[in-house]
Motif scaffolding. Structure first.
Motif, PDB file in Angstrom:
ATOM      1  N   THR A   2       0.839  -1.204   0.000  1.00 52.29           N
ATOM      2  CA  THR A   2       0.000   0.000   0.000  1.00 52.29           C
ATOM      3  C   THR A   2       0.874   1.254   0.000  1.00 52.29           C
ATOM      4  N   LEU A  30      -9.828  -3.438  -1.961  1.00 52.08           N
ATOM      5  CA  LEU A  30      -8.694  -2.799  -1.292  1.00 52.08           C
ATOM      6  C   LEU A  30      -7.658  -2.297  -2.294  1.00 52.08           C
ATOM      7  N   LEU A  49      -8.370   1.248  -3.633  1.00 50.34           N
ATOM      8  CA  LEU A  49      -8.405   2.407  -2.725  1.00 50.34           C
ATOM      9  C   LEU A  49      -7.153   3.263  -2.854  1.00 50.34           C
ATOM     10  N   GLN A  91      -5.813   5.179   2.450  1.00 51.72           N
ATOM     11  CA  GLN A  91      -6.984   4.453   2.948  1.00 51.72           C
ATOM     12  C   GLN A  91      -6.708   2.950   2.986  1.00 51.72           C
ATOM     13  N   ALA A  92      -6.082   2.438   1.929  1.00 51.26           N
ATOM     14  CA  ALA A  92      -5.789   1.000   1.878  1.00 51.26           C
ATOM     15  C   ALA A  92      -4.892   0.603   3.045  1.00 51.26           C
ATOM     16  N   VAL A 119      -6.971   0.661   6.361  1.00 53.04           N
ATOM     17  CA  VAL A 119      -7.901  -0.468   6.426  1.00 53.04           C
ATOM     18  C   VAL A 119      -7.142  -1.782   6.647  1.00 53.04           C
ATOM     19  N   GLY A 173     -12.310   4.494   3.567  1.00 53.46           N
ATOM     20  CA  GLY A 173     -11.916   3.193   3.021  1.00 53.46           C
ATOM     21  C   GLY A 173     -13.037   2.170   3.145  1.00 53.46           C
TER      22      GLY A 173
END
Lengths: 81, 199
Positions: free
Chosen positions: B30, B140, B143, B147-148, B151, B182
């Protein structure tokens, strides 16, 4: 009375137990009379719960990577700094 | 575990690596968004863990400490690779300008004008559960990085909000907004998918 839009904005915090009384009570009251928001809550709960299932089973790196890590672990002084 | 690691117990170390390897890779992804780089970052993280183990003071859990190292390594790497978006800058940017996935779903009074449809699924059914897990994994990927990452750490890895703030060096308010955004986007993704499969 709280609006549906407000309800959805607070929901993530609510699910985390981060909404304090009396706001939490306002959300209960809203959900009691709003079937759309009850459904939305159910769907959000499902998403949050299912995300946890994404936790991957124990699975290490490939043999080569693991071997180099184990070697470093056996001789940490060579890697300090 | 710490004692065994400190004593040079290779089996304990292998166990620790196996336990966290994939999770670390996903979180690194991410931030650097490329599998090969993420794996390199994770490898570097473990080297740093080995080097720092004797100095680990147990002020946080071992897992939090390892993730903290990972996030530092990944951010350093992202910066070095001169990616357009370095996470530390994104995370503190005002995020109010973003369009919510629920835009247009409410009337002027804030009541649902396009209420959430019944998904018509039995979430207790094993096949549905598997499909949902896959779908949420796909969601996911779509995103924004920040946010990913939040989360993944909160809902997938199970870190507390306080731990995530500490790990990412973001404020509690920011953490809450990123998590809300998210989760909302993931639910919307699932909804779109269900609607598309039906039509």
């Amino acid at each position: 009375m709280m609006s549906c839009e407000q309800f959805t904005r607070e929901l993530s915090d609510y699910l985390d137990g981060q909404v304090e009384l009396p706001q939490r009570a306002r959300m209960w009251l809203h959900a009691a009379v709003c079937s759309h928001c009850r459904r939305y809550t159910k769907q959000m709960r499902l998403v949050v719960r299912t995300a946890h299932e994404l936790r991957t089973p124990n699975e290490g790196p490939d043999a080569e990577q693991m071997a180099s890590l184990l070697q470093a672990f056996a001789n940490p002084q060579q890697h300090e700094g | 575990m710490i004692e065994r690691l400190g004593a040079g117990d290779e089996h304990a170390f292998r166990q620790l690596v196996e336990q966290h390897w994939r999770g670390l890779c996903h979180v690194a992804m991410t931030i650097v968004r490329d599998v090969a780089t993420a794996e390199e970052v994770v490898q570097e993280t473990w080297m740093a863990v080995i080097a720092g183990l004797s100095r680990f003071e147990q002020r946080s859990s071992l897992k939090t400490w390892i993730y903290r190292i990972l996030i530092n390594q990944a951010r350093k790497r992202a910066k070095r690779d001169a990616r357009v978006s370095v996470w530390s800058e994104i995370s503190e940017r005002p995020i109010d300008d973003e369009v919510s996935p629920l835009n247009g779903r409410f009337d002027h009074k804030g009541h649902w004008s396009a209420p959430p449809p019944d998904w018509g699924i039995d979430p207790e059914e094993a096949a549905i559960q598997r499909a949902m897990v896959r779908l949420i994994g796909d969601a996911l990927e779509t995103l924004p990085q920040s946010q990913a990452c939040v989360v993944r750490l909160r809902d997938v890895e199970g870190f507390s909000s306080g731990e995530v703030c500490e790990l990412l060096e973001i404020s509690a308010g920011n953490q809450r907004v990123l998590l809300h955004r998210g989760r909302t986007a993931i639910r919307a993704y699932v909804e779109r998918h269900i609607e598309e499969t039906r039509s």
